[in-house]
Write a protein that holds these residues in place. Sequence first.
Motif, PDB file in Angstrom:
ATOM      1  N   GLU A 184       1.329  19.315 -40.000  1.00  0.00           N
ATOM      2  CA  GLU A 184       1.337  18.395 -41.128  1.00  0.00           C
ATOM      3  C   GLU A 184       1.686  19.129 -42.420  1.00  0.00           C
ATOM      4  O   GLU A 184       2.394  18.592 -43.281  1.00  0.00           O
ATOM      5  N   ASN A 192      -3.098  12.724 -32.914  1.00  0.00           N
ATOM      6  CA  ASN A 192      -3.829  13.974 -32.724  1.00  0.00           C
ATOM      7  C   ASN A 192      -4.376  14.011 -31.308  1.00  0.00           C
ATOM      8  O   ASN A 192      -5.048  13.070 -30.864  1.00  0.00           O
ATOM      9  N   ALA A 247      -2.317  20.616 -35.345  1.00  0.00           N
ATOM     10  CA  ALA A 247      -2.025  19.462 -36.192  1.00  0.00           C
ATOM     11  C   ALA A 247      -2.007  19.823 -37.663  1.00  0.00           C
ATOM     12  O   ALA A 247      -1.154  19.362 -38.428  1.00  0.00           O
ATOM     13  N   ARG A 271      -0.427  17.677 -32.615  1.00  0.00           N
ATOM     14  CA  ARG A 271       0.235  16.391 -32.839  1.00  0.00           C
ATOM     15  C   ARG A 271       1.215  16.156 -31.693  1.00  0.00           C
ATOM     16  O   ARG A 271       2.076  16.996 -31.427  1.00  0.00           O
TER      17      ARG A 271
END
Length: 532
Positions: free
Chosen positions: A523, A371, A519, A408
Amino acid sequence: MRIDMANERERVIEDGPGHVNDRGLPMPEADSIIDSIPAMVAFMTPSGELEQVNRQILDYIGIPLDELKNWQASDTLHPDDLPSVSAAWMHSVSTGTPYDIEHRIRRADGVYRWFHVRGLPVRNSEGTITRWCVLQVDIDERRRDKVLIAKALAEVSSSEERLRGIIDAVPGFVWSASPEGSVGFVNRRWCDYTGMSLEEACGDGWVASIHPDDAPGLGGYWQALLHSGDAGEYEARLKRFDGIYRWFLIRAVPQRDETGRIVRWYGENTDIEDRKQAEAFLAKARSELTHLARVASLGAVTASIAHEVNQPLAGIITNASTCLRMLGADPPNVDGALETARRTIRDGNRAADVINRLRALFSKKSITIENVDLNDAAREVIAMLLGELQRNGVVLHPRFAEALPPVRGDRVQLQQVILNLIMNAVEAMSSITGRARELIVSTGQEQDRSVYLAVKDSGTGVDPQDMERIFNAFYTTKSSGMGVGLSISRSIIEHHDGQLRASAHDGPGATFAFSIPNADNREACDRVMENH
């Protein structure tokens, strides 16, 4: 005017020996890369005279550069091709249009081979041609294949056995199929390569020779051609009789009767393994140039590095002296000494952080996905470049969004992109007089919740016709540039599932910005893909 990181390297170390050769052409690192490309590359002056060639040309032709320069009067070109080549080349030189022609070039042993020759002009910021880059690719076997295939098809009216005998003589792989796509013939060379018989290859048996990873895509493409009736081509790997796979370009062309109905499909497979290896080498070359681009910025930020490290070191010395005075007082000021010692430790950690950031930026570390707070990443880069910004009279306006979600990615690679965009902006404003040199670095969120970082300058701007080409590898608007910085940056951002883009202003300057999925969104997408 945009530059890349390799161009910045030439600018900041131009006084050092050995970085530019005596012809003012690329640095030794770039010379080595160009010499390693498995194709013949030449550089010509703006007026069309030969200036430099790579090792492949010298090895192929077998004469030194000084003799090559008089190519129009030598026998390096086939006499039958020389008039058309000279006319086409002079037309390109006089008009500035790309040069594209096929002709024969003499090998050192006296044999002439066919080459596809393409020349592109390299222009400076004013649009003036500063050099021509010419690429020569050997197409001799392909030319001979085409001649033999044409001869074979001209004999269609003859007996099938005679036709097959002619096609078997073709050095390439030739095949034919029914209108529905069932293969009915492959030539002898195809069979010799794959180790399969004609009977084994007929129907859809030929699929066994295709690499398992390429077979589904090729099968789908073949069905699409059968449905549309269009000619097409596809790249896939074919298994040799010894189990080795090589890349081939598979072409298919329909034969129609007088009513337009397809009566047969004819195809040819051309070995392109060498070309694929050359492309793989250029992936590797880009990785090396990425490292060169990182090192290129080292000279530009040396003063900032010294400033960054000097501040915590000065604080350590001051705090240590203060601590000694407090402990030497009567009575000793223990509480004050403890607080001063804590400040000493803080400054020591600050100095260590500076060194660690620099080591990460200028080393070939493997990618680490984590991150990343783009605000913090940008602040660290700006801290290193403060001295450079001050020396160039640039006024920085940071506009970082609050509560920015992390992305990310690899922190070092993203910082390399930020550094490249900022240094390009500084260079774009280096020639500006009469108005402020203002640089705005901002962050925020797009409508799709992706996170963006933008670098806006008040420099010379970007020509609209160069807006997309500036991201192409080895394209640059500067005569001394290599054209890799923005190409590398776009590659890095695309590997982070993001986009790097440029936009011109109504007034002076331009904006370069990239956006990356945050992020949380990334994800969530990964979890959806895993569940499916």
